[in-house]
Design a protein around this motif. Structure first.
Motif, PDB file in Angstrom:
ATOM      1  N   MET A 162       7.841   4.138   1.946  1.00 22.98           N
ATOM      2  CA  MET A 162       6.537   4.637   2.359  1.00 22.98           C
ATOM      3  C   MET A 162       6.515   6.161   2.367  1.00 22.98           C
ATOM      4  SD  MET A 162       4.777   1.962   2.672  1.00 22.98           S
ATOM      5  CE  MET A 162       4.982   0.195   2.884  1.00 22.98           C
ATOM      6  N   ASP A 163       7.625   6.769   2.762  1.00 21.91           N
ATOM      7  CA  ASP A 163       7.705   8.233   2.749  1.00 21.91           C
ATOM      8  C   ASP A 163       7.595   8.797   1.334  1.00 21.91           C
ATOM      9  OD1 ASP A 163       7.976   8.298   5.479  1.00 21.91           O
ATOM     10  OD2 ASP A 163      10.165   8.451   5.454  1.00 21.91           O
ATOM     11  N   SER A 164       7.990   7.996   0.332  1.00 29.02           N
ATOM     12  CA  SER A 164       7.976   8.495  -1.045  1.00 29.02           C
ATOM     13  C   SER A 164       6.584   8.478  -1.668  1.00 29.02           C
ATOM     14  CB  SER A 164       8.922   7.653  -1.906  1.00 29.02           C
ATOM     15  OG  SER A 164       8.425   6.341  -2.074  1.00 29.02           O
ATOM     16  N   VAL A 165       5.607   7.869  -0.996  1.00 32.28           N
ATOM     17  CA  VAL A 165       4.237   7.844  -1.518  1.00 32.28           C
ATOM     18  C   VAL A 165       3.553   9.164  -1.176  1.00 32.28           C
ATOM     19  CG1 VAL A 165       2.017   6.645  -1.481  1.00 32.28           C
ATOM     20  CG2 VAL A 165       4.151   5.350  -1.189  1.00 32.28           C
ATOM     21  N   PRO A 166       3.140   9.954  -2.155  1.00 31.41           N
ATOM     22  CA  PRO A 166       2.507  11.246  -1.853  1.00 31.41           C
ATOM     23  C   PRO A 166       1.222  11.076  -1.052  1.00 31.41           C
ATOM     24  CG  PRO A 166       3.144  11.110  -4.167  1.00 31.41           C
ATOM     25  CD  PRO A 166       3.298   9.738  -3.602  1.00 31.41           C
ATOM     26  N   LYS A 167       1.067  11.897  -0.053  1.00 29.56           N
ATOM     27  CA  LYS A 167      -0.149  11.823   0.756  1.00 29.56           C
ATOM     28  C   LYS A 167      -1.378  12.245  -0.040  1.00 29.56           C
ATOM     29  CE  LYS A 167       2.297  12.646   5.107  1.00 29.56           C
ATOM     30  NZ  LYS A 167       2.453  13.519   6.298  1.00 29.56           N
ATOM     31  N   GLY A 205      -7.213   0.127   5.253  1.00 31.07           N
ATOM     32  CA  GLY A 205      -6.732  -1.117   4.649  1.00 31.07           C
ATOM     33  C   GLY A 205      -6.755  -1.065   3.135  1.00 31.07           C
ATOM     34  N   ARG A 206      -7.806  -0.512   2.577  1.00 33.09           N
ATOM     35  CA  ARG A 206      -7.921  -0.397   1.121  1.00 33.09           C
ATOM     36  C   ARG A 206      -6.878   0.565   0.570  1.00 33.09           C
ATOM     37  NH1 ARG A 206     -12.341  -1.470  -2.201  1.00 33.09           N
ATOM     38  NH2 ARG A 206     -11.545  -1.605  -4.352  1.00 33.09           N
ATOM     39  N   ILE A 207      -6.615   1.640   1.284  1.00 35.81           N
ATOM     40  CA  ILE A 207      -5.602   2.602   0.847  1.00 35.81           C
ATOM     41  C   ILE A 207      -4.222   1.945   0.846  1.00 35.81           C
ATOM     42  CG2 ILE A 207      -4.402   4.726   1.488  1.00 35.81           C
ATOM     43  CD1 ILE A 207      -7.077   5.789   2.507  1.00 35.81           C
ATOM     44  N   LEU A 208      -3.932   1.204   1.893  1.00 33.61           N
ATOM     45  CA  LEU A 208      -2.629   0.529   1.959  1.00 33.61           C
ATOM     46  C   LEU A 208      -2.467  -0.477   0.831  1.00 33.61           C
ATOM     47  CD1 LEU A 208       0.027  -0.044   3.501  1.00 33.61           C
ATOM     48  CD2 LEU A 208      -1.248  -1.730   4.848  1.00 33.61           C
ATOM     49  N   ALA A 209      -3.515  -1.264   0.566  1.00 35.96           N
ATOM     50  CA  ALA A 209      -3.414  -2.335  -0.431  1.00 35.96           C
ATOM     51  C   ALA A 209      -3.423  -1.802  -1.855  1.00 35.96           C
ATOM     52  CB  ALA A 209      -4.555  -3.331  -0.231  1.00 35.96           C
ATOM     53  N   ASP A 210      -4.232  -0.778  -2.134  1.00 38.16           N
ATOM     54  CA  ASP A 210      -4.437  -0.341  -3.521  1.00 38.16           C
ATOM     55  C   ASP A 210      -3.658   0.915  -3.900  1.00 38.16           C
ATOM     56  OD1 ASP A 210      -6.160  -2.438  -3.752  1.00 38.16           O
ATOM     57  OD2 ASP A 210      -7.987  -1.249  -3.489  1.00 38.16           O
ATOM     58  N   VAL A 211      -3.164   1.653  -2.913  1.00 43.27           N
ATOM     59  CA  VAL A 211      -2.466   2.909  -3.222  1.00 43.27           C
ATOM     60  C   VAL A 211      -0.997   2.845  -2.799  1.00 43.27           C
ATOM     61  CG1 VAL A 211      -2.382   5.393  -2.804  1.00 43.27           C
ATOM     62  CG2 VAL A 211      -4.595   4.234  -3.029  1.00 43.27           C
ATOM     63  N   VAL A 212      -0.755   2.503  -1.544  1.00 48.73           N
ATOM     64  CA  VAL A 212       0.600   2.588  -0.995  1.00 48.73           C
ATOM     65  C   VAL A 212       1.479   1.441  -1.501  1.00 48.73           C
ATOM     66  CG1 VAL A 212       1.976   2.627   1.105  1.00 48.73           C
ATOM     67  CG2 VAL A 212      -0.227   3.810   1.030  1.00 48.73           C
ATOM     68  N   ILE A 213       1.003   0.213  -1.365  1.00 47.23           N
ATOM     69  CA  ILE A 213       1.830  -0.944  -1.727  1.00 47.23           C
ATOM     70  C   ILE A 213       2.221  -0.939  -3.203  1.00 47.23           C
ATOM     71  CG2 ILE A 213       1.771  -3.451  -1.965  1.00 47.23           C
ATOM     72  CD1 ILE A 213       0.413  -3.620   0.718  1.00 47.23           C
ATOM     73  N   GLU A 226      -3.428   9.304  -1.076  1.00 47.77           N
ATOM     74  CA  GLU A 226      -4.276   8.745  -0.030  1.00 47.77           C
ATOM     75  C   GLU A 226      -5.500   9.639   0.205  1.00 47.77           C
ATOM     76  OE1 GLU A 226      -1.928   7.487   3.431  1.00 47.77           O
ATOM     77  OE2 GLU A 226      -0.148   7.814   2.193  1.00 47.77           O
ATOM     78  N   GLU A 227      -5.298  10.938   0.147  1.00 46.84           N
ATOM     79  CA  GLU A 227      -6.425  11.848   0.337  1.00 46.84           C
ATOM     80  C   GLU A 227      -7.457  11.684  -0.771  1.00 46.84           C
ATOM     81  OE1 GLU A 227      -4.466  15.567   0.454  1.00 46.84           O
ATOM     82  OE2 GLU A 227      -3.623  15.278   2.476  1.00 46.84           O
ATOM     83  N   SER A 228      -6.986  11.461  -1.994  1.00 48.59           N
ATOM     84  CA  SER A 228      -7.923  11.228  -3.097  1.00 48.59           C
ATOM     85  C   SER A 228      -8.705   9.940  -2.879  1.00 48.59           C
ATOM     86  CB  SER A 228      -7.157  11.170  -4.424  1.00 48.59           C
ATOM     87  OG  SER A 228      -6.486  12.392  -4.675  1.00 48.59           O
ATOM     88  N   ALA A 229      -8.013   8.910  -2.385  1.00 50.81           N
ATOM     89  CA  ALA A 229      -8.697   7.641  -2.133  1.00 50.81           C
ATOM     90  C   ALA A 229      -9.733   7.786  -1.020  1.00 50.81           C
ATOM     91  CB  ALA A 229      -7.674   6.567  -1.768  1.00 50.81           C
ATOM     92  N   ARG A 230      -9.437   8.595  -0.005  1.00 44.33           N
ATOM     93  CA  ARG A 230     -10.396   8.792   1.088  1.00 44.33           C
ATOM     94  C   ARG A 230     -11.661   9.498   0.593  1.00 44.33           C
ATOM     95  NH1 ARG A 230      -5.610  10.267   3.983  1.00 44.33           N
ATOM     96  NH2 ARG A 230      -4.989   8.593   5.435  1.00 44.33           N
ATOM     97  N   LEU A 231     -11.510  10.406  -0.394  1.00 48.73           N
ATOM     98  CA  LEU A 231     -12.670  11.098  -0.940  1.00 48.73           C
ATOM     99  C   LEU A 231     -13.640  10.127  -1.606  1.00 48.73           C
ATOM    100  CD1 LEU A 231     -11.023  14.299  -2.495  1.00 48.73           C
ATOM    101  CD2 LEU A 231     -12.349  14.113  -0.382  1.00 48.73           C
ATOM    102  N   TYR A 251       4.657   1.594   7.354  1.00 47.12           N
ATOM    103  CA  TYR A 251       3.602   2.532   6.949  1.00 47.12           C
ATOM    104  C   TYR A 251       3.101   3.331   8.141  1.00 47.12           C
ATOM    105  CZ  TYR A 251      -0.811   4.255   5.064  1.00 47.12           C
ATOM    106  OH  TYR A 251      -1.845   5.065   4.658  1.00 47.12           O
ATOM    107  N   ALA A 252       2.938   2.641   9.284  1.00 43.06           N
ATOM    108  CA  ALA A 252       2.491   3.351  10.481  1.00 43.06           C
ATOM    109  C   ALA A 252       3.517   4.386  10.924  1.00 43.06           C
ATOM    110  CB  ALA A 252       2.231   2.341  11.602  1.00 43.06           C
ATOM    111  N   LEU A 253       4.797   4.020  10.922  1.00 45.63           N
ATOM    112  CA  LEU A 253       5.832   4.965  11.333  1.00 45.63           C
ATOM    113  C   LEU A 253       5.974   6.108  10.339  1.00 45.63           C
ATOM    114  CD1 LEU A 253       8.586   2.501  12.619  1.00 45.63           C
ATOM    115  CD2 LEU A 253       7.236   4.097  13.988  1.00 45.63           C
ATOM    116  N   SER A 254       5.636   5.859   9.092  1.00 45.76           N
ATOM    117  CA  SER A 254       5.737   6.914   8.078  1.00 45.76           C
ATOM    118  C   SER A 254       4.615   7.939   8.196  1.00 45.76           C
ATOM    119  CB  SER A 254       5.715   6.285   6.686  1.00 45.76           C
ATOM    120  OG  SER A 254       5.690   7.277   5.680  1.00 45.76           O
ATOM    121  N   ARG A 255       3.442   7.483   8.615  1.00 40.90           N
ATOM    122  CA  ARG A 255       2.279   8.377   8.620  1.00 40.90           C
ATOM    123  C   ARG A 255       1.935   8.930   9.994  1.00 40.90           C
ATOM    124  NH1 ARG A 255       3.654   8.312   4.209  1.00 40.90           N
ATOM    125  NH2 ARG A 255       2.430   7.931   2.301  1.00 40.90           N
TER     126      ARG A 255
END
Length: 289
Positions: free
Chosen positions: A174-179, A193-201, A182-187, A105-109
């Motif tokens: 990880m690259d296939s997860v639309p950014k 950590g929450r984005i990784l657990a609830d959106v990306v994974i 994540e932007e919606s989750a940040r709003l 995830y880190a290398l992807s973002r």
């Protein structure tokens, strides 16, 4: 100027094409049967030999008996070795999934110079520096930090060997997860950590399931690392214990080997079917942003 073919010549060409197609199909089916037999014979032996009174390397109708299973149960380390294999395989899987998910995830973002070159270098080095080549330094390192004859040492060594490939595989998911997800989750105030657990994974879950099964399979039959680091027979996994199944004359004990091989294969098959039923191994993700 064109000339029409005679009806007889047209029929001969049609028969030639038909015969050619038939011959190609016969060759294709024959090849499939031979390949299928090569795969089926070992499986047939694995299913039949444990129940044979006097198993051999040939596949034959057995003299049905369950005495081989009783002999295996009399071995004090048989069931313990299966549990040791499960502990090592599942422990390695947890370490690989946890570290591989974070690293991929880190290398992807994160955009860092030479990121792709780093990934390919990790994958290349992990293929070149095999367990056999690193046997002596691995043993010295584990001895230096006091992890000889411990499952922790085996898990760390096996996880270290698998991590480069796992990171390389998971990065694509990880690259296939639309950014935009994540932007919606940040709003809504979600942290990394929450984005990784609830959106990306959840989106990358099929890839994580594949890596989990792949890791277990790679570790399950590994012989060299446990044989090198584990000295106590009570802590050795099944792949190492099977090496000790010999008769008093020094011949391979096919009765014990066949029974133990059948039991040894069941946990991996069970894990595969459970995960396949849950995830289906449908490798898809979101649309790249």
């Amino acid at each position: 100027m064109t000339t029409a073919l005679s009806p007889g010549r047209t029929r001969r060409k049609a028969w030639t094409r038909a015969l050619r197609r038939t011959a190609e199909r016969i060759v294709f089916v024959t090849a499939l049967v031979l390949i299928g037999a090569l795969f089926a014979l070992p499986l047939a032996w694995l299913l039949v030999a444990p129940f044979d009174q006097n198993p051999t390397m040939a596949v034959k109708w057995p003299q049905w008996t369950l005495s081989s299973f009783q002999r295996l149960m009399d071995n004090p380390y048989a069931l313990t070795s299966i549990l040791n294999s499960l502990l090592i395989a599942l422990g390695t899987m947890v370490v690989v999934i946890a570290l591989g998910t974070l690293a991929s995830y880190a290398l992807s973002r994160v955009r860092i110079p030479g990121r792709d070159a780093l990934l390919y270098a990790m994958l290349l080095l992990s293929s070149i520096v095999t367990g056999t080549a690193a046997m002596v330094p691995t043993f010295q390192l584990m001895n230096l930090i006091g992890l000889i004859n411990t499952h922790t040492g085996v898990i760390l060594v096996l996880a270290g060997g698998l991590l480069p490939t796992v990171v390389f595989i998971l990065k694509d998911f990880m690259d296939s997860v639309p950014k935009s997800y994540e932007e919606s989750a940040r709003l809504y105030g979600a942290g990394p950590g929450r984005i990784l657990a609830d959106v990306v994974i959840p989106v990358a879950r099929p890839g994580i399931a594949f890596v989990a099964i792949w890791s277990v399979v790679q570790v399950w039959g590994n012989f060299l690392v446990p044989y090198l680091l584990l000295r106590d027979p009570a802590s050795q996994p099944a792949a190492v214990l099977m090496y000790t199944f010999y008769t008093e004359s020094g011949q391979a004990d096919l009765r014990l080997i066949s029974v133990f091989a059948l039991i040894f294969a069941l946990p991996v098959l069970l894990i595969y079917f459970v995960v396949n039923r849950k995830f289906g191994f449908r490798f898809y993700g979101g649309i790249k942003s």
